[in-house]
Design a protein around this motif. Structure first.
Motif, PDB file in Angstrom:
ATOM      1  N   ALA A 140      48.255  42.881  48.256  1.00 60.82           N
ATOM      2  CA  ALA A 140      47.566  41.612  48.517  1.00 60.82           C
ATOM      3  C   ALA A 140      46.064  41.739  48.279  1.00 60.82           C
ATOM      4  O   ALA A 140      45.448  40.864  47.647  1.00 60.82           O
ATOM      5  N   TYR A 141      45.478  42.835  48.752  1.00 60.53           N
ATOM      6  CA  TYR A 141      44.025  42.969  48.638  1.00 60.53           C
ATOM      7  C   TYR A 141      43.609  43.112  47.170  1.00 60.53           C
ATOM      8  O   TYR A 141      42.573  42.589  46.751  1.00 60.53           O
ATOM      9  N   ALA A 142      44.427  43.819  46.388  1.00 62.15           N
ATOM     10  CA  ALA A 142      44.101  43.982  44.962  1.00 62.15           C
ATOM     11  C   ALA A 142      44.152  42.622  44.256  1.00 62.15           C
ATOM     12  O   ALA A 142      43.324  42.320  43.389  1.00 62.15           O
ATOM     13  N   GLU A 143      45.092  41.797  44.653  1.00 59.45           N
ATOM     14  CA  GLU A 143      45.188  40.470  44.046  1.00 59.45           C
ATOM     15  C   GLU A 143      43.968  39.623  44.407  1.00 59.45           C
ATOM     16  O   GLU A 143      43.442  38.882  43.575  1.00 59.45           O
ATOM     17  N   GLU A 144      43.515  39.746  45.631  1.00 59.54           N
ATOM     18  CA  GLU A 144      42.317  38.991  46.017  1.00 59.54           C
ATOM     19  C   GLU A 144      41.113  39.447  45.189  1.00 59.54           C
ATOM     20  O   GLU A 144      40.334  38.615  44.696  1.00 59.54           O
ATOM     21  N   GLU A 145      40.973  40.740  44.983  1.00 60.24           N
ATOM     22  CA  GLU A 145      39.856  41.252  44.187  1.00 60.24           C
ATOM     23  C   GLU A 145      39.903  40.689  42.771  1.00 60.24           C
ATOM     24  O   GLU A 145      38.904  40.222  42.226  1.00 60.24           O
ATOM     25  N   ALA A 146      41.095  40.735  42.160  1.00 61.67           N
ATOM     26  CA  ALA A 146      41.239  40.240  40.784  1.00 61.67           C
ATOM     27  C   ALA A 146      40.911  38.752  40.732  1.00 61.67           C
ATOM     28  O   ALA A 146      40.232  38.271  39.810  1.00 61.67           O
ATOM     29  N   PHE A 147      41.346  38.030  41.721  1.00 65.65           N
ATOM     30  CA  PHE A 147      41.123  36.586  41.738  1.00 65.65           C
ATOM     31  C   PHE A 147      39.645  36.259  41.934  1.00 65.65           C
ATOM     32  O   PHE A 147      39.122  35.307  41.343  1.00 65.65           O
ATOM     33  N   ARG A 148      38.970  37.063  42.707  1.00 70.08           N
ATOM     34  CA  ARG A 148      37.533  36.828  42.909  1.00 70.08           C
ATOM     35  C   ARG A 148      36.780  36.964  41.597  1.00 70.08           C
ATOM     36  O   ARG A 148      35.871  36.202  41.309  1.00 70.08           O
ATOM     37  N   ARG A 149      37.205  37.932  40.771  1.00 69.25           N
ATOM     38  CA  ARG A 149      36.548  38.091  39.461  1.00 69.25           C
ATOM     39  C   ARG A 149      36.815  36.864  38.586  1.00 69.25           C
ATOM     40  O   ARG A 149      35.923  36.332  37.938  1.00 69.25           O
ATOM     41  N   THR A 150      38.082  36.412  38.596  1.00 71.70           N
ATOM     42  CA  THR A 150      38.446  35.215  37.817  1.00 71.70           C
ATOM     43  C   THR A 150      37.612  34.015  38.249  1.00 71.70           C
ATOM     44  O   THR A 150      37.089  33.267  37.428  1.00 71.70           O
ATOM     45  N   LEU A 151      37.512  33.850  39.545  1.00 71.64           N
ATOM     46  CA  LEU A 151      36.775  32.695  40.073  1.00 71.64           C
ATOM     47  C   LEU A 151      35.316  32.735  39.650  1.00 71.64           C
ATOM     48  O   LEU A 151      34.745  31.728  39.235  1.00 71.64           O
ATOM     49  N   THR A 152      34.736  33.924  39.722  1.00 72.71           N
ATOM     50  CA  THR A 152      33.320  34.045  39.369  1.00 72.71           C
ATOM     51  C   THR A 152      33.111  33.638  37.924  1.00 72.71           C
ATOM     52  O   THR A 152      32.212  32.867  37.599  1.00 72.71           O
ATOM     53  N   SER A 153      33.970  34.142  37.027  1.00 72.41           N
ATOM     54  CA  SER A 153      33.724  33.850  35.616  1.00 72.41           C
ATOM     55  C   SER A 153      34.098  32.411  35.254  1.00 72.41           C
ATOM     56  O   SER A 153      33.446  31.795  34.417  1.00 72.41           O
ATOM     57  N   GLY A 154      35.122  31.873  35.888  1.00 70.08           N
ATOM     58  CA  GLY A 154      35.607  30.558  35.449  1.00 70.08           C
ATOM     59  C   GLY A 154      34.955  29.353  36.118  1.00 70.08           C
ATOM     60  O   GLY A 154      34.879  28.284  35.524  1.00 70.08           O
ATOM     61  N   THR A 155      34.462  29.531  37.333  1.00 67.78           N
ATOM     62  CA  THR A 155      34.006  28.363  38.087  1.00 67.78           C
ATOM     63  C   THR A 155      32.836  27.638  37.403  1.00 67.78           C
ATOM     64  O   THR A 155      32.817  26.408  37.336  1.00 67.78           O
ATOM     65  N   THR A 156      31.905  28.401  36.866  1.00 71.03           N
ATOM     66  CA  THR A 156      30.759  27.755  36.206  1.00 71.03           C
ATOM     67  C   THR A 156      31.236  26.941  35.002  1.00 71.03           C
ATOM     68  O   THR A 156      30.797  25.807  34.798  1.00 71.03           O
ATOM     69  N   ILE A 157      32.149  27.537  34.230  1.00 68.02           N
ATOM     70  CA  ILE A 157      32.678  26.835  33.051  1.00 68.02           C
ATOM     71  C   ILE A 157      33.387  25.548  33.499  1.00 68.02           C
ATOM     72  O   ILE A 157      33.195  24.483  32.920  1.00 68.02           O
ATOM     73  N   LEU A 158      34.194  25.683  34.538  1.00 67.71           N
ATOM     74  CA  LEU A 158      34.918  24.508  35.021  1.00 67.71           C
ATOM     75  C   LEU A 158      33.947  23.430  35.498  1.00 67.71           C
ATOM     76  O   LEU A 158      34.088  22.251  35.156  1.00 67.71           O
ATOM     77  N   ASP A 159      32.959  23.828  36.262  1.00 70.41           N
ATOM     78  CA  ASP A 159      32.008  22.844  36.780  1.00 70.41           C
ATOM     79  C   ASP A 159      31.272  22.124  35.644  1.00 70.41           C
ATOM     80  O   ASP A 159      31.052  20.908  35.705  1.00 70.41           O
ATOM     81  N   THR A 160      30.941  22.871  34.588  1.00 68.02           N
ATOM     82  CA  THR A 160      30.278  22.248  33.440  1.00 68.02           C
ATOM     83  C   THR A 160      31.220  21.231  32.789  1.00 68.02           C
ATOM     84  O   THR A 160      30.813  20.110  32.458  1.00 68.02           O
ATOM     85  N   ALA A 161      32.477  21.625  32.621  1.00 74.23           N
ATOM     86  CA  ALA A 161      33.451  20.730  31.988  1.00 74.23           C
ATOM     87  C   ALA A 161      33.677  19.481  32.840  1.00 74.23           C
ATOM     88  O   ALA A 161      33.789  18.365  32.318  1.00 74.23           O
ATOM     89  N   VAL A 162      33.697  19.666  34.139  1.00 74.33           N
ATOM     90  CA  VAL A 162      33.896  18.532  35.055  1.00 74.33           C
ATOM     91  C   VAL A 162      32.706  17.560  34.956  1.00 74.33           C
ATOM     92  O   VAL A 162      32.877  16.335  34.853  1.00 74.33           O
ATOM     93  N   ALA A 163      31.516  18.128  34.932  1.00 77.08           N
ATOM     94  CA  ALA A 163      30.311  17.284  34.836  1.00 77.08           C
ATOM     95  C   ALA A 163      30.318  16.513  33.515  1.00 77.08           C
ATOM     96  O   ALA A 163      30.023  15.303  33.482  1.00 77.08           O
TER      97      ALA A 163
END
Ligand code: ATP
Ligand code: MG
Ligand code: MG
Ligand code: MG
Length: 482
Positions: free
Chosen positions: A359-382
């Motif tokens: 479980a903890y390894a999955e959270e770590e991997a997901f945190r990396r995904t979130l960091t890289s993708g969130t800015t892109i998503l927010d730009t696309a949403v705007a």
């Protein structure tokens, strides 16, 4: 009464009525038609269909279940968990309707001092299939219920079959009346979707053999079964929340400690804000489900059960972030869920090191995904909002959702959820088409590699196979692999 005690009373009661206690089967469904075990009867299907002879005439179990179909209801209704436990008693050609109703009524209303659940008789309402006069008569005879509290319903809610040739029959469901604070009175028709009447127990009377064909509402009946079966399912968490006097199933002893931990981590108070409350309930539910699913041998992946697990873990991490917790949260929450569950499932404690590391390894991997993708998503949403202008409906284009998925590992359900939180829809149709194109390309490439060139005959066959309409199941179904 603690959940572990309610569970124990169930097994003791039916053991005393000559039922063999059968341990829970794995959450990995023994029946290939579903990914997870979704009901207590699943391990007994071969006995119900007559494919195998049951080694006992009577059995009882407390089965671990996962229903991914209920995921969107979690935290919003009072009664749906992705993981829950179904208490069951089963008769294979032994007792039938009278026995099933007698046991149910006795256990529910028997006083707690005498080993029962001690639920007051006047709180119980039941439904029967509207043509099942026998069930109606038995409820009157055994429980003395007035007509108003035995309600007849149609095939939809009160008839069971597998959808194909095999056993079928009417059901009778038992409801607990939570009182006027939760909704309108029950007569002449209780509100099945509301909060006042809580479905606690379903009795299925496998009485007939159904034929192939037909629909859920109407199908051919070939005749009465010579060996009739009983299959019942009582929601352990539902009875627990009634007996513990709390408002919903997320507040019982096996689930609430995680809510308490989420409160502490976030500094938010449970009960102060509706959205935050739902988030805390989602976290508590999903952490427990993930714990139990990993315990049964599933690992996060991009398809099937692994995908469901991944989704549960990620949704829980996201909910914690929405509660304002940026640091890893699962290492704080998993041990709490373990402590709440190990009275009934000691294996969760014994195997905790392995379970928690996954479980903890999955959270770590997901945190990396979130960091890289969130800015892109927010730009696309705007950008989608700007394109739509004031008053328009902003839609995020399919190619951007696809790029998020393909380049940044953002699963589509996450894009959908995060876009929706900002009032933006996603062009799922275009996204689907791009996914399909990518799959076709990948398969053609694989074929070309294997054959050293493009084998056009095989490729065409593949094309026509792929041209079949592909249902998009990413949001609701466990089998999606996006
Ligand atoms: P509901 O109408 O509340 O969704 P259901 O009719 O789908 O329940 P059944 O398939 O009849 O449920 O399952 C038998 C029992 O298992 C239910 O009466 C209920 O007590 C319990 N149960 C079903 N789904 C859940 C769930 N998601 N979480 C907790 N308990 C459940
Ligand atoms: Mg349901
Ligand atoms: Mg129901
Ligand atoms: Mg039901």
């Amino acid at each position: 009464m603690r959940t572990a005690e309610i569970r124990k009373r169930w097994l003791d009661y039916f053991a005393a009525q000559d039922h063999t206690v059968v341990p829970s089967a794995s959450l990995i469904s023994p029946d290939p038609s579903t990914l997870f075990t979704i009901a207590g009867m699943v391990p007994f299907i071969p006995y119900m269909t007559g494919e195998q002879t049951a080694p006992w005439q009577r059995a009882t179990s407390v089965q671990k279940c996962v229903r991914t179909l209920d995921i969107e209801d979690v935290g919003k209704t009072t009664r749906h968990g992705t993981f829950f436990q179904m208490n069951g008693n089963f008769s294979f050609g032994d007792y039938f309707k009278e026995g099933a109703i007698t046991y149910a009524w006795d256990l529910i209303t028997r006083s707690q001092d005498e080993g029962g659940y001690g639920i007051p008789e006047d709180k119980i309402w039941v439904t029967v299939f509207h043509e099942d006069d026998e069930a109606r008569r038995l409820w009157k005879k055994i429980a003395g219920l007035p007509d108003e509290r035995i309600q007849g319903l149609g095939m939809g809610p009160n008839y069971w079959s597998t959808g194909a040739r095999g056993p079928a029959g009417p059901c009778s469901e038992i409801f607990y009346d939570r009182g006027p604070a939760y909704g309108p009175d029950g007569g002449p028709a209780i509100d099945l979707a509301g909060d006042r009447f809580l479905e606690i127990w379903n009795l299925v009377f496998m009485q007939y053999e159904r034929g192939d064909g037909g629909t859920k509402e109407s199908f051919p009946i070939l005749g009465e079964l010579t060996k009739k079966n009983i299959d019942t399912g009582m929601g352990l968490e539902r009875v627990a929340f009634v007996l513990q006097g709390v408002d919903n199933m997320y507040e019982i002893d096996e689930v609430f400690p995680v809510i308490a931990a989420a409160q502490e981590l976030s500094g938010k108070r449970y009960g102060a804000d509706t959205d935050d409350d739902v988030r805390m309930r989602v976290v508590a539910d999903h952490v427990r489900s993930a714990l139990m699913i990993i315990s049964d041998g599933v690992r996060p992946s991009n398809e099937g059960r692994g995908y469901v697990l991944r989704r549960l873990l990620r949704r829980s991490v996201r909910a914690m972030r929405l509660l304002g917790v940026e640091d890893p949260s699962l290492p704080q929450l998993f041990p709490v869920s373990r402590d709440a569950m190990q009275a009934s499932y000691p294996e969760v404690g014994a195997d905790f090191e392995r379970i928690s590391q996954i479980a903890y390894a999955e959270e770590e991997a997901f945190r990396r995904t979130l960091t890289s993708g969130t800015t892109i998503l927010d730009t696309a949403v705007a950008a989608a909002k700007t394109t739509a202008g004031a008053g328009g409906t902003p839609v995020l284009p399919g190619d951007q959702a696809f790029a998020l998925h393909d380049t940044y590992g953002f699963p589509i359900d996450l894009t959908l959820e995060m876009a929706a939180e900002q009032g933006v829809q996603v062009d799922e149709k275009a996204f689907r088409a791009l996914m399909q194109e990518q799959r076709t390309r990948a398969r053609a490439d694989a074929l070309a590699k294997r054959t050293g060139g493009v084998d056009t005959a095989a490729y065409e066959a593949l094309q026509s196979e792929l041209a079949r309409p592909v249902e998009f199941l990413g949001y609701t179904d466990a089998t999606a692999s996006v």
